[in-house]
Design an enzyme around this catalytic site. Structure first.
Site, PDB file in Angstrom:
ATOM      1  N   ASP A 155      -2.267   6.433  -3.393  1.00  0.00           N
ATOM      2  CA  ASP A 155      -1.206   5.683  -2.710  1.00  0.00           C
ATOM      3  C   ASP A 155      -0.707   4.567  -3.639  1.00  0.00           C
ATOM      4  OD1 ASP A 155      -3.513   4.129  -2.515  1.00  0.00           O
ATOM      5  OD2 ASP A 155      -2.891   3.242  -0.611  1.00  0.00           O
ATOM      6  N   SER A 179       0.819  -1.227   0.000  1.00  0.00           N
ATOM      7  CA  SER A 179       0.000   0.000   0.000  1.00  0.00           C
ATOM      8  C   SER A 179       0.849   1.273   0.000  1.00  0.00           C
ATOM      9  CB  SER A 179      -0.961  -0.041   1.190  1.00  0.00           C
ATOM     10  OG  SER A 179      -1.880   1.003   1.113  1.00  0.00           O
ATOM     11  N   ASP A 186      -1.022   1.313  -4.009  1.00  0.00           N
ATOM     12  CA  ASP A 186      -1.876   0.273  -4.594  1.00  0.00           C
ATOM     13  C   ASP A 186      -3.226   0.816  -5.053  1.00  0.00           C
ATOM     14  OD1 ASP A 186      -2.793   0.625  -1.963  1.00  0.00           O
ATOM     15  OD2 ASP A 186      -3.521  -1.438  -1.837  1.00  0.00           O
ATOM     16  N   ASP A 231      -5.874   2.421  -3.737  1.00  0.00           N
ATOM     17  CA  ASP A 231      -7.193   2.312  -3.113  1.00  0.00           C
ATOM     18  C   ASP A 231      -7.589   3.615  -2.410  1.00  0.00           C
ATOM     19  OD1 ASP A 231      -5.485   2.051  -0.955  1.00  0.00           O
ATOM     20  OD2 ASP A 231      -6.370   0.192  -0.195  1.00  0.00           O
TER      21      ASP A 231
HETATM   22 MG    MG Z   1      -3.565   1.427  -0.136  1.00  0.00          MG
END
Ligand code: MG
Length: 451
Positions: A239, A96, A241, A243
């Site tokens: 960020d 992340s 990844d 999300d």
């Molecule tokens: Mg994330």
């Protein structure tokens, strides 16, 4: 004694190739595969260690008898979307917003929601004390691919917003993907919606050369400057990844995640004539104020996006989110989704015909402050109990840590699950009160530590 807990709030996250080695990843994935026994989608973010860990995870899954669909580099929510619609489980290789040295493994269930505690425990037990299932040679599957999933995901996001209004508005948007997984989605999505797009850090790169993966104000100075100098309507940052979505308004001001959460909540409730909103106990009072005004109801879970996602599914909620810019649209993905968050915010700007700063200005306003205080792990439980005792004369919510509510505002004191600290987060109407509340929270921890 060996610590037999591997999982944090969502998945396992460690330094790549130190703890998180191919051997570690493969056995963990085989344990997960033993429980899932079906078709498992695998994807990850662009970290340097992702291909290494991904191949180990695929080996483990195949070894336990699963069929594997390798989806390549893509956002976490795109994997969650794919699993919910087509597969029995999913594994996401990502750390992340952590620094480049780290990586992690997230496991999701058939709905694409992070797996529940009891399943984590079964995986841990199998990892340490038992052995995962290993199928005979003639039951090992081949690896399959799904190269259409990103296009399908983007198309699905486009269908969920008012494309005509957005196109007519002709927004100028600067996108900073931080060299993360959003490079494959957000720039294409915005062009599809008719925005004039300028990209920065939109080449995937596991060294994250442009900025750190976490979209904090300190990491986004380049984006802020670009929005100002190009006279853009909006800056978008994600960020690693993809999300979470963070916005910069047309003046170049950083918009806190709880503000965009409140903004989208307001319009979701208006569009749907009310509905159930799910968030965590550490989220702003503004979420409750808006729900009251627009016919919504709010429930709060412990901190953790997968707990919010699970509650949304169980209670058939409309919308959910966290104060860090992670928004959950449960009829699309049971997890934080950066692409639909972006599209929704732009749709609101287009329909309301107002700049983002003005839309934010119209929301209820609170001051907040986050602090932390050190505390050894072994004393956390005792300190927590003593704080609960010491504050019993106040209105207290113990869903997660101790949240104390007063006339002036609230303060929540929570032990961190990963570091030897307590997190202390306060909110009030004005700055003096928020300072007092946060100091009070810190002093409560320090007093119990001394006694
Ligand atoms: Mg994330």
């Amino acid at each position: 004694m060996v610590n037999k807990r591997l999982f944090g709030t969502f998945g396992v996250r460690r330094r790549a190739n130190e703890v998180l080695t191919p051997e570690f990843a493969s056995k963990l994935a085989a344990a997960y595969g033993t429980l899932i026994k079906g078709q498992v989608a695998v994807g990850g973010d662009p970290r340097t260690s992702t291909p290494m860990i991904k191949h180990a995870v695929i080996s483990g899954l195949l070894s336990s008898g699963c069929r594997v669909i390798d989806m390549g580099i893509l956002p976490t929510p795109t994997v969650q979307y794919a699993v919910r619609n087509y597969y029995d489980g999913g594994v996401i290789i990502t750390a992340s917003h952590n620094p480049p040295q780290d990586n992690g493994i997230k496991f999701v269930d058939g709905d694409g929601i992070g797996i529940p505690d009891d399943m984590e425990e079964k995986i841990e037990n199998m990892f340490f004390d038992e052995n995962p299932n290993r199928v005979p040679w003639d039951e090992i599957s081949e690896v399959e691919y799904n190269s259409n999933i990103i296009d399908e995901y983007i198309e699905n996001v486009v269908h969920r917003v008012d494309k005509d209004s957005i196109q007519d508005a002709g927004f100028k948007v600067v996108v900073d993907c931080g060299s993360g997984a959003a490079c494959f989605t957000t720039p294409y999505l915005l062009r599809e919606l008719g925005c004039q797009v300028t990209t920065m850090n939109c080449q995937p790169d596991g060294f994250f050369p442009g900025r750190e993966p976490e979209p904090t104000e300190d990491n986004l100075h380049d984006l802020i400057n670009a929005v100002k100098s190009l006279g853009a309507d909006l800056g978008i940052a994600h960020d690693g990844d993809a999300d979470r979505t963070i916005c910069i308004d047309e003046n170049g001001d950083f918009v806190f995640g709880d503000k965009t959460f409140a903004l989208v909540e307001k319009f979701m409730l208006k569009e749907n004539n009310g509905g159930l909103i799910v968030t965590t106990v550490a989220t702003s009072q503004a979420i409750y104020d808006i729900a009251k005004k627009y016919g919504g109801e709010v429930i709060a879970t412990r901190v953790g996006d997968l707990l919010v996602a699970r509650a949304l599914k169980e209670k058939n909620g409309l919308f959910g989110g966290e104060e860090n810019g992670g928004l959950i649209f449960p009829d699309f993905v049971y997890g934080r989704d950066a692409a639909l968050s972006t599209a929704k915010i732009i749709e609101i700007m287009a329909r309301e015909k107002k700049p983002l700063s003005e839309l934010i200005e119209e929301l209820p306003s609170y001051q907040s402050e986050k602090r932390k205080v050190e505390c050894p792990d072994e004393l956390k439980v005792e300190v927590m109990e003593k704080i609960a005792e010491a504050t019993c004369e106040f209105e207290v919510d113990t869903t997660d840590g101790v949240k104390i509510l007063t006339e002036e505002g609230w303060v929540i004191i929570r032990p961190s699950g990963t570091e030897p600290i307590f997190r202390c987060f306060a909110e009030a109407k004005n700055e003096d009160d928020v300072k007092k509340m946060v100091e009070w929270g810190i002093s409560l921890v320090l007093e119990q530590l001394k006694s």
